[in-house]
Design a protein around this motif. Structure first.
Motif, PDB file in Angstrom:
ATOM      1  N   ASP A 275       0.869  -1.170   0.000  1.00  0.00           N
ATOM      2  CA  ASP A 275       0.000   0.000   0.000  1.00  0.00           C
ATOM      3  C   ASP A 275       0.912   1.227   0.000  1.00  0.00           C
ATOM      4  OD1 ASP A 275      -1.967   1.879   0.304  1.00  0.00           O
ATOM      5  OD2 ASP A 275      -2.282   1.500   2.442  1.00  0.00           O
ATOM      6  N   CYS A 276       0.963   1.933  -1.115  1.00  0.00           N
ATOM      7  CA  CYS A 276       1.965   2.995  -1.267  1.00  0.00           C
ATOM      8  C   CYS A 276       1.465   4.068  -2.207  1.00  0.00           C
ATOM      9  CB  CYS A 276       3.281   2.403  -1.789  1.00  0.00           C
ATOM     10  SG  CYS A 276       3.126   1.648  -3.424  1.00  0.00           S
ATOM     11  N   ASP A 277       2.236   5.158  -2.260  1.00  0.00           N
ATOM     12  CA  ASP A 277       1.921   6.277  -3.148  1.00  0.00           C
ATOM     13  C   ASP A 277       2.749   6.263  -4.426  1.00  0.00           C
ATOM     14  OD1 ASP A 277       0.050   7.816  -1.336  1.00  0.00           O
ATOM     15  OD2 ASP A 277       1.819   7.688  -0.054  1.00  0.00           O
ATOM     16  N   ALA A 278       3.839   5.484  -4.458  1.00  0.00           N
ATOM     17  CA  ALA A 278       4.681   5.355  -5.651  1.00  0.00           C
ATOM     18  C   ALA A 278       5.565   4.126  -5.497  1.00  0.00           C
ATOM     19  CB  ALA A 278       5.537   6.596  -5.864  1.00  0.00           C
ATOM     20  N   VAL A 279       6.015   3.591  -6.629  1.00  0.00           N
ATOM     21  CA  VAL A 279       6.899   2.424  -6.642  1.00  0.00           C
ATOM     22  C   VAL A 279       8.171   2.781  -7.388  1.00  0.00           C
ATOM     23  CG1 VAL A 279       7.221   0.081  -7.550  1.00  0.00           C
ATOM     24  CG2 VAL A 279       5.038   0.724  -6.502  1.00  0.00           C
ATOM     25  N   TYR A 280       9.297   2.375  -6.822  1.00  0.00           N
ATOM     26  CA  TYR A 280      10.605   2.542  -7.472  1.00  0.00           C
ATOM     27  C   TYR A 280      11.161   1.165  -7.803  1.00  0.00           C
ATOM     28  CZ  TYR A 280      15.658   3.601  -7.807  1.00  0.00           C
ATOM     29  OH  TYR A 280      16.972   3.696  -8.209  1.00  0.00           O
ATOM     30  N   LEU A 281      11.412   0.931  -9.089  1.00  0.00           N
ATOM     31  CA  LEU A 281      12.021  -0.309  -9.565  1.00  0.00           C
ATOM     32  C   LEU A 281      13.459   0.003  -9.985  1.00  0.00           C
ATOM     33  CD1 LEU A 281       9.173  -1.695 -11.891  1.00  0.00           C
ATOM     34  CD2 LEU A 281       9.605  -2.289  -9.496  1.00  0.00           C
ATOM     35  N   PRO A 282      14.446  -0.254  -9.137  1.00  0.00           N
ATOM     36  CA  PRO A 282      15.833   0.015  -9.529  1.00  0.00           C
ATOM     37  C   PRO A 282      16.320  -1.004 -10.549  1.00  0.00           C
ATOM     38  CG  PRO A 282      15.763  -1.002  -7.371  1.00  0.00           C
ATOM     39  CD  PRO A 282      14.336  -0.806  -7.779  1.00  0.00           C
ATOM     40  N   GLY A 283      17.533  -0.800 -11.036  1.00  0.00           N
ATOM     41  CA  GLY A 283      18.113  -1.735 -11.981  1.00  0.00           C
ATOM     42  C   GLY A 283      18.567  -3.012 -11.310  1.00  0.00           C
ATOM     43  N   GLY A 284      19.134  -3.894 -12.109  1.00  0.00           N
ATOM     44  CA  GLY A 284      19.606  -5.170 -11.587  1.00  0.00           C
ATOM     45  C   GLY A 284      19.685  -6.205 -12.687  1.00  0.00           C
ATOM     46  N   TYR A 285      19.209  -7.402 -12.393  1.00  0.00           N
ATOM     47  CA  TYR A 285      19.312  -8.525 -13.326  1.00  0.00           C
ATOM     48  C   TYR A 285      17.963  -9.210 -13.532  1.00  0.00           C
ATOM     49  CZ  TYR A 285      24.382  -8.209 -12.585  1.00  0.00           C
ATOM     50  OH  TYR A 285      25.685  -7.787 -12.519  1.00  0.00           O
ATOM     51  N   PRO A 286      16.950  -8.494 -14.038  1.00  0.00           N
ATOM     52  CA  PRO A 286      15.667  -9.169 -14.276  1.00  0.00           C
ATOM     53  C   PRO A 286      15.776 -10.300 -15.289  1.00  0.00           C
ATOM     54  CG  PRO A 286      15.686  -6.992 -15.281  1.00  0.00           C
ATOM     55  CD  PRO A 286      16.893  -7.070 -14.405  1.00  0.00           C
ATOM     56  N   GLU A 287      16.754 -10.183 -16.210  1.00  0.00           N
ATOM     57  CA  GLU A 287      16.904 -11.229 -17.220  1.00  0.00           C
ATOM     58  C   GLU A 287      17.312 -12.566 -16.625  1.00  0.00           C
ATOM     59  OE1 GLU A 287      20.834  -9.016 -16.925  1.00  0.00           O
ATOM     60  OE2 GLU A 287      18.693  -8.549 -16.871  1.00  0.00           O
ATOM     61  N   LEU A 288      17.983 -12.548 -15.465  1.00  0.00           N
ATOM     62  CA  LEU A 288      18.381 -13.791 -14.807  1.00  0.00           C
ATOM     63  C   LEU A 288      17.240 -14.396 -13.991  1.00  0.00           C
ATOM     64  CD1 LEU A 288      21.961 -12.857 -13.503  1.00  0.00           C
ATOM     65  CD2 LEU A 288      21.305 -13.910 -15.678  1.00  0.00           C
ATOM     66  N   HIS A 289      16.173 -13.644 -13.797  1.00  0.00           N
ATOM     67  CA  HIS A 289      15.054 -14.092 -12.965  1.00  0.00           C
ATOM     68  C   HIS A 289      13.732 -13.929 -13.708  1.00  0.00           C
ATOM     69  CE1 HIS A 289      17.855 -14.164  -9.562  1.00  0.00           C
ATOM     70  NE2 HIS A 289      18.331 -13.052 -10.078  1.00  0.00           N
ATOM     71  N   LEU A 313       8.339   4.322 -11.129  1.00  0.00           N
ATOM     72  CA  LEU A 313       9.589   4.799 -11.730  1.00  0.00           C
ATOM     73  C   LEU A 313      10.532   3.614 -11.868  1.00  0.00           C
ATOM     74  CD1 LEU A 313      11.639   6.964 -12.627  1.00  0.00           C
ATOM     75  CD2 LEU A 313      12.216   7.298 -10.214  1.00  0.00           C
ATOM     76  N   GLY A 314      10.943   3.314 -13.089  1.00  0.00           N
ATOM     77  CA  GLY A 314      11.856   2.198 -13.332  1.00  0.00           C
ATOM     78  C   GLY A 314      13.120   2.658 -14.007  1.00  0.00           C
ATOM     79  N   GLU A 315      14.275   2.170 -13.515  1.00  0.00           N
ATOM     80  CA  GLU A 315      15.575   2.489 -14.097  1.00  0.00           C
ATOM     81  C   GLU A 315      16.199   1.223 -14.669  1.00  0.00           C
ATOM     82  OE1 GLU A 315      17.159   6.167 -11.293  1.00  0.00           O
ATOM     83  OE2 GLU A 315      17.836   4.140 -10.848  1.00  0.00           O
ATOM     84  N   CYS A 316      16.490   1.232 -15.945  1.00  0.00           N
ATOM     85  CA  CYS A 316      17.200   0.139 -16.634  1.00  0.00           C
ATOM     86  C   CYS A 316      16.478  -1.193 -16.421  1.00  0.00           C
ATOM     87  CB  CYS A 316      18.654   0.086 -16.183  1.00  0.00           C
ATOM     88  SG  CYS A 316      19.725  -0.813 -17.336  1.00  0.00           S
ATOM     89  N   GLY A 317      16.900  -2.017 -15.450  1.00  0.00           N
ATOM     90  CA  GLY A 317      16.174  -3.250 -15.178  1.00  0.00           C
ATOM     91  C   GLY A 317      14.732  -2.991 -14.837  1.00  0.00           C
ATOM     92  N   GLY A 318      14.466  -1.859 -14.179  1.00  0.00           N
ATOM     93  CA  GLY A 318      13.092  -1.470 -13.904  1.00  0.00           C
ATOM     94  C   GLY A 318      12.325  -1.176 -15.172  1.00  0.00           C
ATOM     95  N   LEU A 319      12.948  -0.455 -16.101  1.00  0.00           N
ATOM     96  CA  LEU A 319      12.345  -0.215 -17.417  1.00  0.00           C
ATOM     97  C   LEU A 319      12.033  -1.534 -18.111  1.00  0.00           C
ATOM     98  CD1 LEU A 319      11.808   1.333 -20.155  1.00  0.00           C
ATOM     99  CD2 LEU A 319      14.281   1.241 -20.508  1.00  0.00           C
TER     100      LEU A 319
END
Length: 436
Positions: A275-289, A313-319
């Motif tokens: 339950d939140c007002d915004a979500v931040y998806l940082p980068g990382g390794y989504p391709e491995l998961h 808001l998504g950055e790199c892996g978040g995008l």
């Protein structure tokens, strides 16, 4: 807090291992060590934290500006700050190791590959020392750590060859156990493949901890007269945090905690969106998961929440995970959150690597229209966008998504290939929008 910078003669010379061994040597000598990293990297700092027990500070002039670098440095804790450099000492036009050392007025301990030399090691170090004057950089190369050097005659030959104003701070023996496995985007993360403590202590024992402590000097503090800390806002920020979303700066989490309520969740584990007002998806390794992300259900829920107006808001892996699909390097296609009109594909070679500058073409989550945001991009994926895609930014420097633009926007959400630091002001814009 006193400190020094560990610079290298080139990329691949072993700065990370030398930094970890130095942190261990100083800790064994009773010093509280604050690690830091020159440049925008996320992976080396994870190894720093595993050894020093403190989050590593990010020191990048392009991302943070000079006062921002000084603020981030002085927010550290400990007796001595050990700053690992980026690439070779003088390499990089946006924020080289030498530029960071100069901005912080810290001496440089130079890591030199000594595996096949003695007098030549001294000649190399002397060249790096005198080159600072040639290019007008006000930095002090105080001495060396001899990487991959044996003891006995080899070590003594290096010591004897050094001129009087270059100190010998010890050596890192050629130890196979100190090699950190690599994959795309760099080394494996510190919590995945920590350096074996026994091998690290063996290397630390060959460093001269008290000499290193003695060379550390005090760094000037930032000009706080031009900086005002903003007030807290009544907002709840949910940050994705797991093996797929592990590229976030400690300062970003600090800023969220200081100004809002910070929540974390794991899309890989299938946690519900808080339950939140915004979500931040940082980068990382989504391709491995990608399998876990596709089947867990969190991304589908996130896509629905975004379509209802929740800012994401998504950055790199978040995008990548905000897109419609993600195709891995082996050709497997996985359904993602479907927030953005894009299909992402992984490649065997990196598609972009640079400091970036973006100009907002309209008001968006992280910038007002016309504002510039500085960041960093490093990714092995590319995004094929739909004909109806809307971009939030023109690229002033860097590749972005299509070479000319970055920041796909849909609903109240934004996905970008650029990683930004809180000193860029981008996250302040997010928080102010939530507070308005």
């Amino acid at each position: 807090m006193n400190g020094f910078v560990i610079g290298g003669v080139s990329s691949g010379v072993g700065k990370t291992v030398a930094t970890l061994a130095t942190c261990q040597a100083l800790a064994d000598a009773g010093y509280a060590v604050q690690p830091a990293k020159a440049g925008p990297d996320f992976i080396d700092p994870s190894h720093h934290e595993a050894v020093a027990g403190r989050p590593s500070r990010t020191l990048d002039l392009w991302l943070c500006g000079e006062d921002g670098v000084r603020r981030n440095y002085h927010r550290g804790e400990g007796d001595i700050c050990v700053v690992e450099g980026v690439m070779g000492l003088y390499d990089g036009d946006g924020s080289s190791t030498a530029m960071v050392a100069e901005a912080l007025d810290l001496p440089v301990v130079l890591v030199v590959d000594a595996s096949a030399g003695m007098e030549s090691v001294a000649a190399t170090a002397l060249g790096f020392q005198t080159y600072a004057d040639e290019i007008g950089r006000d930095i002090e190369v105080a001495g060396i750590v001899a990487q991959r050097a044996h003891g006995g005659r080899h070590e003594q030959g290096i010591r004897d060859a050094l001129p009087d104003d270059l100190e010998y701070f010890g050596r890192i023996p050629p130890t196979p156990g100190l090699e950190i496995p690599e994959r795309h985007l760099g080394l494996e993360m510190g919590d995945e493949t920590p350096v074996p403590l026994e091998a690290l202590r063996e290397a630390a024992d060959t460093l001269e901890a008290e000499r290193l402590a003695a060379v550390a000097s005090e760094s000037p503090k930032p000009d706080e007269s031009v900086h005002t800390e903003p007030d807290p806002v009544d907002a709840r920020i949910a940050v994705a945090s797991d093996a797929a979303f592990c590229f976030r700066y400690p300062a970003t989490l600090e800023r969220f905690r200081e100004r809002a309520t910070l929540l974390t969740f794991s899309p890989v584990a299938g946690d519900p969106v808080p339950d939140c007002d915004a979500v931040y998806l940082p980068g990382g390794y989504p391709e491995l998961h990608a399998d876990a992300l596709e089947s867990a259900g969190t991304l589908a829920e996130l896509g629905q929440r975004a379509s209802d107006g929740l800012p994401v808001l998504g950055e790199c892996g978040g995008l990548m995970t905000m897109s419609q699909s993600l195709t891995t390097a082996d050709g497997e296609c996985h359904e993602m959150a479907g927030i953005l009109p894009a299909d992402v594909t992984m490649h065997d070679r990196y598609q972009a690597l640079d400091h970036v500058e973006l100009e907002a073409t309209d008001s968006t989550l992280t910038a007002a229209s016309g504002e510039h945001v500085r960041g960093h991009e490093f990714h092995y994926s590319s995004a094929e966008v739909g004909s109806d895609a809307r971009f939030a930014f023109d690229t002033v420097r860097g590749d972005g998504i299509d070479g000319d633009h970055d920041g796909l926007t849909e609903y109240a959400s934004l996905g970008t290939y650029a990683h930004v630091h809180p000193e860029s002001g981008a996250f302040e814009t997010v928080l102010e929008r939530l507070d308005s």
